[in-house]
Design a protein around this motif. Structure first.
Motif, PDB file in Angstrom:
ATOM      1  N   ALA A 275      33.369 -81.192  -7.573  1.00  9.48           N
ATOM      2  CA  ALA A 275      32.703 -80.046  -8.199  1.00  9.48           C
ATOM      3  C   ALA A 275      31.634 -80.482  -9.188  1.00  9.48           C
ATOM      4  O   ALA A 275      31.861 -81.368 -10.018  1.00  9.48           O
ATOM      5  CB  ALA A 275      33.737 -79.175  -8.909  1.00  9.48           C
ATOM      6  N   TYR A 276      30.476 -79.849  -9.069  1.00 14.43           N
ATOM      7  CA  TYR A 276      29.314 -80.082  -9.928  1.00 14.43           C
ATOM      8  C   TYR A 276      28.702 -81.471  -9.733  1.00 14.43           C
ATOM      9  O   TYR A 276      27.760 -81.834 -10.432  1.00 14.43           O
ATOM     10  CB  TYR A 276      29.645 -79.873 -11.410  1.00 14.43           C
ATOM     11  CG  TYR A 276      30.039 -78.466 -11.765  1.00 14.43           C
ATOM     12  CD1 TYR A 276      29.126 -77.422 -11.675  1.00 14.43           C
ATOM     13  CD2 TYR A 276      31.334 -78.173 -12.177  1.00 14.43           C
ATOM     14  CE1 TYR A 276      29.481 -76.115 -11.998  1.00 14.43           C
ATOM     15  CE2 TYR A 276      31.710 -76.870 -12.502  1.00 14.43           C
ATOM     16  CZ  TYR A 276      30.774 -75.852 -12.413  1.00 14.43           C
ATOM     17  OH  TYR A 276      31.145 -74.551 -12.732  1.00 14.43           O
ATOM     18  N   GLU A 277      29.216 -82.244  -8.782  1.00 11.68           N
ATOM     19  CA  GLU A 277      28.675 -83.578  -8.523  1.00 11.68           C
ATOM     20  C   GLU A 277      28.119 -83.684  -7.105  1.00 11.68           C
ATOM     21  O   GLU A 277      27.897 -84.785  -6.599  1.00 11.68           O
ATOM     22  CB  GLU A 277      29.766 -84.631  -8.731  1.00 11.68           C
ATOM     23  CG  GLU A 277      30.314 -84.679 -10.154  1.00 11.68           C
ATOM     24  CD  GLU A 277      31.479 -85.632 -10.307  1.00 11.68           C
ATOM     25  OE1 GLU A 277      31.794 -86.361  -9.334  1.00 11.68           O
ATOM     26  OE2 GLU A 277      32.084 -85.667 -11.394  1.00 11.68           O
ATOM     27  N   GLU A 278      27.856 -82.551  -6.465  1.00 11.92           N
ATOM     28  CA  GLU A 278      27.484 -82.533  -5.044  1.00 11.92           C
ATOM     29  C   GLU A 278      25.985 -82.808  -4.862  1.00 11.92           C
ATOM     30  O   GLU A 278      25.263 -82.038  -4.224  1.00 11.92           O
ATOM     31  CB  GLU A 278      27.844 -81.189  -4.409  1.00 11.92           C
ATOM     32  CG  GLU A 278      29.229 -80.654  -4.751  1.00 11.92           C
ATOM     33  CD  GLU A 278      29.188 -79.689  -5.945  1.00 11.92           C
ATOM     34  OE1 GLU A 278      28.369 -79.889  -6.850  1.00 11.92           O
ATOM     35  OE2 GLU A 278      29.984 -78.736  -5.957  1.00 11.92           O
TER      36      GLU A 278
ATOM     37  N   ILE B 126      18.520 -64.484   2.047  1.00  5.65           N
ATOM     38  CA  ILE B 126      18.701 -65.415   0.931  1.00  5.65           C
ATOM     39  C   ILE B 126      19.897 -66.311   1.226  1.00  5.65           C
ATOM     40  O   ILE B 126      20.975 -65.826   1.587  1.00  5.65           O
ATOM     41  CB  ILE B 126      18.943 -64.651  -0.388  1.00  5.65           C
ATOM     42  CG1 ILE B 126      17.752 -63.755  -0.718  1.00  5.65           C
ATOM     43  CG2 ILE B 126      19.226 -65.623  -1.542  1.00  5.65           C
ATOM     44  CD1 ILE B 126      18.025 -62.744  -1.817  1.00  5.65           C
ATOM     45  N   VAL B 127      19.700 -67.607   1.094  1.00  4.39           N
ATOM     46  CA  VAL B 127      20.805 -68.558   1.187  1.00  4.39           C
ATOM     47  C   VAL B 127      21.033 -69.133  -0.204  1.00  4.39           C
ATOM     48  O   VAL B 127      20.105 -69.659  -0.824  1.00  4.39           O
ATOM     49  CB  VAL B 127      20.498 -69.696   2.174  1.00  4.39           C
ATOM     50  CG1 VAL B 127      21.685 -70.655   2.270  1.00  4.39           C
ATOM     51  CG2 VAL B 127      20.154 -69.133   3.552  1.00  4.39           C
ATOM     52  N   LEU B 128      22.264 -69.010  -0.689  1.00  8.93           N
ATOM     53  CA  LEU B 128      22.616 -69.563  -1.994  1.00  8.93           C
ATOM     54  C   LEU B 128      23.570 -70.731  -1.815  1.00  8.93           C
ATOM     55  O   LEU B 128      24.630 -70.590  -1.188  1.00  8.93           O
ATOM     56  CB  LEU B 128      23.276 -68.501  -2.880  1.00  8.93           C
ATOM     57  CG  LEU B 128      22.371 -67.499  -3.598  1.00  8.93           C
ATOM     58  CD1 LEU B 128      23.231 -66.495  -4.368  1.00  8.93           C
ATOM     59  CD2 LEU B 128      21.423 -68.213  -4.555  1.00  8.93           C
ATOM     60  N   GLY B 129      23.200 -71.868  -2.328  1.00 11.66           N
ATOM     61  CA  GLY B 129      24.099 -73.007  -2.377  1.00 11.66           C
ATOM     62  C   GLY B 129      24.937 -72.912  -3.633  1.00 11.66           C
ATOM     63  O   GLY B 129      24.416 -72.980  -4.749  1.00 11.66           O
ATOM     64  N   THR B 130      26.246 -72.735  -3.453  1.00 11.33           N
ATOM     65  CA  THR B 130      27.138 -72.457  -4.583  1.00 11.33           C
ATOM     66  C   THR B 130      28.135 -73.595  -4.758  1.00 11.33           C
ATOM     67  O   THR B 130      29.125 -73.689  -4.043  1.00 11.33           O
ATOM     68  CB  THR B 130      27.892 -71.126  -4.359  1.00 11.33           C
ATOM     69  OG1 THR B 130      28.708 -71.229  -3.179  1.00 11.33           O
ATOM     70  CG2 THR B 130      26.906 -69.980  -4.160  1.00 11.33           C
ATOM     71  N   PRO B 131      27.902 -74.483  -5.710  1.00 13.64           N
ATOM     72  CA  PRO B 131      28.796 -75.629  -5.915  1.00 13.64           C
ATOM     73  C   PRO B 131      30.094 -75.237  -6.607  1.00 13.64           C
ATOM     74  O   PRO B 131      30.285 -74.092  -7.038  1.00 13.64           O
ATOM     75  CB  PRO B 131      27.966 -76.554  -6.806  1.00 13.64           C
ATOM     76  CG  PRO B 131      27.063 -75.637  -7.558  1.00 13.64           C
ATOM     77  CD  PRO B 131      26.760 -74.499  -6.624  1.00 13.64           C
TER      78      PRO B 131
ATOM     79  N   GLY C 217      31.400 -72.288  -9.522  1.00  9.53           N
ATOM     80  CA  GLY C 217      29.945 -72.289  -9.485  1.00  9.53           C
ATOM     81  C   GLY C 217      29.341 -70.920  -9.232  1.00  9.53           C
ATOM     82  O   GLY C 217      28.255 -70.609  -9.735  1.00  9.53           O
ATOM     83  N   LYS C 218      30.021 -70.097  -8.445  1.00 12.91           N
ATOM     84  CA  LYS C 218      29.485 -68.749  -8.191  1.00 12.91           C
ATOM     85  C   LYS C 218      29.478 -67.917  -9.473  1.00 12.91           C
ATOM     86  O   LYS C 218      28.605 -67.058  -9.660  1.00 12.91           O
ATOM     87  CB  LYS C 218      30.318 -68.050  -7.108  1.00 12.91           C
ATOM     88  CG  LYS C 218      30.237 -68.714  -5.744  1.00 12.91           C
ATOM     89  CD  LYS C 218      31.064 -67.967  -4.716  1.00 12.91           C
ATOM     90  CE  LYS C 218      31.189 -68.758  -3.427  1.00 12.91           C
ATOM     91  NZ  LYS C 218      31.904 -70.042  -3.602  1.00 12.91           N
ATOM     92  N   ILE C 219      30.448 -68.163 -10.340  1.00 11.77           N
ATOM     93  CA  ILE C 219      30.478 -67.433 -11.615  1.00 11.77           C
ATOM     94  C   ILE C 219      29.313 -67.872 -12.487  1.00 11.77           C
ATOM     95  O   ILE C 219      28.657 -67.043 -13.137  1.00 11.77           O
ATOM     96  CB  ILE C 219      31.829 -67.650 -12.322  1.00 11.77           C
ATOM     97  CG1 ILE C 219      32.988 -67.267 -11.398  1.00 11.77           C
ATOM     98  CG2 ILE C 219      31.903 -66.838 -13.609  1.00 11.77           C
ATOM     99  CD1 ILE C 219      34.365 -67.635 -11.924  1.00 11.77           C
ATOM    100  N   ASP C 220      29.030 -69.180 -12.494  1.00  8.66           N
ATOM    101  CA  ASP C 220      27.835 -69.673 -13.202  1.00  8.66           C
ATOM    102  C   ASP C 220      26.589 -68.957 -12.702  1.00  8.66           C
ATOM    103  O   ASP C 220      25.745 -68.508 -13.491  1.00  8.66           O
ATOM    104  CB  ASP C 220      27.655 -71.178 -12.962  1.00  8.66           C
ATOM    105  CG  ASP C 220      28.710 -72.031 -13.632  1.00  8.66           C
ATOM    106  OD1 ASP C 220      28.996 -71.793 -14.815  1.00  8.66           O
ATOM    107  OD2 ASP C 220      29.238 -72.938 -12.974  1.00  8.66           O
TER     108      ASP C 220
END
Length: 433
Positions: free
Chosen positions: A52-55, A154-159, A166-169
């Motif tokens: 998580a968050y390191e992708e 729209i494509v969202l990349g959600t880590p 990440g989606k909450i961020d």
């Protein structure tokens, strides 16, 4: 436009096949044409799992995929969108009609892995499904004769789904503002248009005691490990009075350093899950009482710290998943029964938080293996060639459902009504933009 009437699809029918069905066929064809590129995308993410968050590599692979997708520069790509490893890619039909705001459809990609297991939850396939479905919708619309509909893909990349949210961020940063419907799909052992992903709250519990020689004068010590063990057992006893739909699971992370020293510190990590955000605080209060009782019994002090964010339960949208089932069946997908679907158990996801803000669908799909998620066997299955057929079939069903949303205004209205009703049932005000 009258109720029940579809938006005109220019070009008419061919051989008795309705024009909308022809668009769906075209979407499926475009996904098949991109199958090799999509498979390579998935394998690249699977082969180098990132937490998580390191992708960072997954982010780069995905953004390059959309930047290079033919025709050149057809997607507007924003790397590092709001987060270092998030991205946003957008496409609109060229020559679209001027409207105050086009219909905006979001396709979500996840790509974080599990520590020690890699892609044992198949997030490489989630990324592939999101990308493929978006390509399918784009492919169907760009070859359509006549003026294009006012729509934005729209494509969202959600880590960071596995930890952090990440989606909450992205929600808090306004990424979902003005999006009308969101789509994603999750690998599983079966095909289900919906499974009741539940609300989740996590806590870290720390007990502070007093160290002392465990043999010479143990009475001078205050045993923090005893407090942790009592807390664990308190929760085990509580299970008899827990609802069958509640879940409590945890670990003792720290319990001392040496047998002949009374442990002065212990630490537990627990997850609490309930079917809804209304029930979750009830379970949490009972569990926290168990933690405090253990402190009182042992003379320790206790610190209970809740996680920064709760994961909300996924709100079902019946109109949306019925459309998905109808399209999936045309592709040969065999869904579990509605009764099995609504009474099944699942985990928790930050997509639940999204469904309190935007109507969405989060179906589950079979990948050719009976292996269970979060196992080494599922990691292997998620990287297999066999999974590709099922993954792309699911992407086709999502793309076809998105086309229904575009060309059936009555369906979109029902989706919005279902969304409002579910929010009312949850007694939850939709205040996040």
């Amino acid at each position: 436009m009258r109720p029940g009437e579809e938006r005109p699809v220019d070009g008419g029918a061919c051989g008795g096949v309705p024009a909308l069905e022809l668009l769906k066929l075209r979407a499926a064809e475009r996904i098949d044409e991109a199958a090799e590129r999509l498979g390579a995308l998935s394998r690249a993410i699977w082969s180098e799992p990132e937490l998580a968050y390191e992708e960072h590599r997954a982010h780069d692979v995905l953004t390059r995929f959309f930047e290079r997708e033919p025709p050149a520069a057809s997607w507007t790509v924003q790397p590092h969108y709001q987060l270092a490893t998030a991205f946003r890619a957008e496409w609109e039909p060229p020559g679209g009609r001027a409207t105050p705001r086009p219909l905006q459809l979001g396709f979500l990609c996840e790509y974080d892995a599990l520590p020690g297991l890699g892609h044992a939850c198949g997030h490489n396939l989630i990324a592939e499904v999101g990308a493929a479905a978006a390509l399918g919708v784009k492919g169907a619309l760009e070859g359509r004769p006549g003026p294009p509909p006012p729509v934005k893909v729209i494509v969202l990349g959600t880590p960071a789904e596995e930890e952090g949210g990440g989606k909450i961020d992205l929600m808090e940063a306004g990424a979902f503002k003005n999006i009308d419907v969101v789509f994603m799909a999750h690998p599983s052992q079966e095909d289900a248009a919906y499974l009741p992903d539940v609300a989740e709250h996590d806590v870290t519990v720390k007990y502070y005691g007093k160290a002392c020689h465990a043999a010479a004068y143990p009475w001078e010590g205050v045993n923090a490990l005893d407090a942790a063990v009592l807390a664990y057992n308190n929760l085990s006893v509580l299970r008899q009075q827990m609802k069958p739909s509640w879940r409590v699971h945890g670990i003792i992370k720290s319990g001392g350093v040496k047998p002949n020293i009374i442990p002065s510190y212990s630490e537990l990590i627990y997850y609490f899950r309930a079917p809804s955000m209304k029930e979750l605080p009830v379970l949490t209060k009972k569990a926290e009482d168990c933690f405090r009782a253990a402190a009182l019994a042992t003379g320790c002090t206790v610190e209970i710290k809740g996680g920064a964010r709760d994961y909300y339960n996924v709100l079902p949208n019946k109109s949306l998943w019925k459309a998905y089932v109808e399209n999936g069946k045309k592709l040969g997908i065999e869904f579990i029964s509605e009764d099995a679907m609504l009474n099944g158990f699942s985990g928790s996801t930050d997509f639940g938080n999204v469904t309190f803000v935007v109507p969405g669908i989060h179906p589950y799909f079979y990948i050719g293996s009976d292996a269970l998620n979060h196992t080494e066997q599922y990691t292997e299955a998620a990287g297999s060639q066999e999974a590709q057929f099922y993954t792309l079939r699911t992407a086709k069903a999502l793309a076809m459902t998105a086309l229904d949303v575009i060309f059936k205004p009555e369906l979109l209205e029902r989706i919005k009504e279902d969304f409002k009703l579910k929010l009312q049932e949850e007694e939850f005000l939709n205040t996040v933009e």
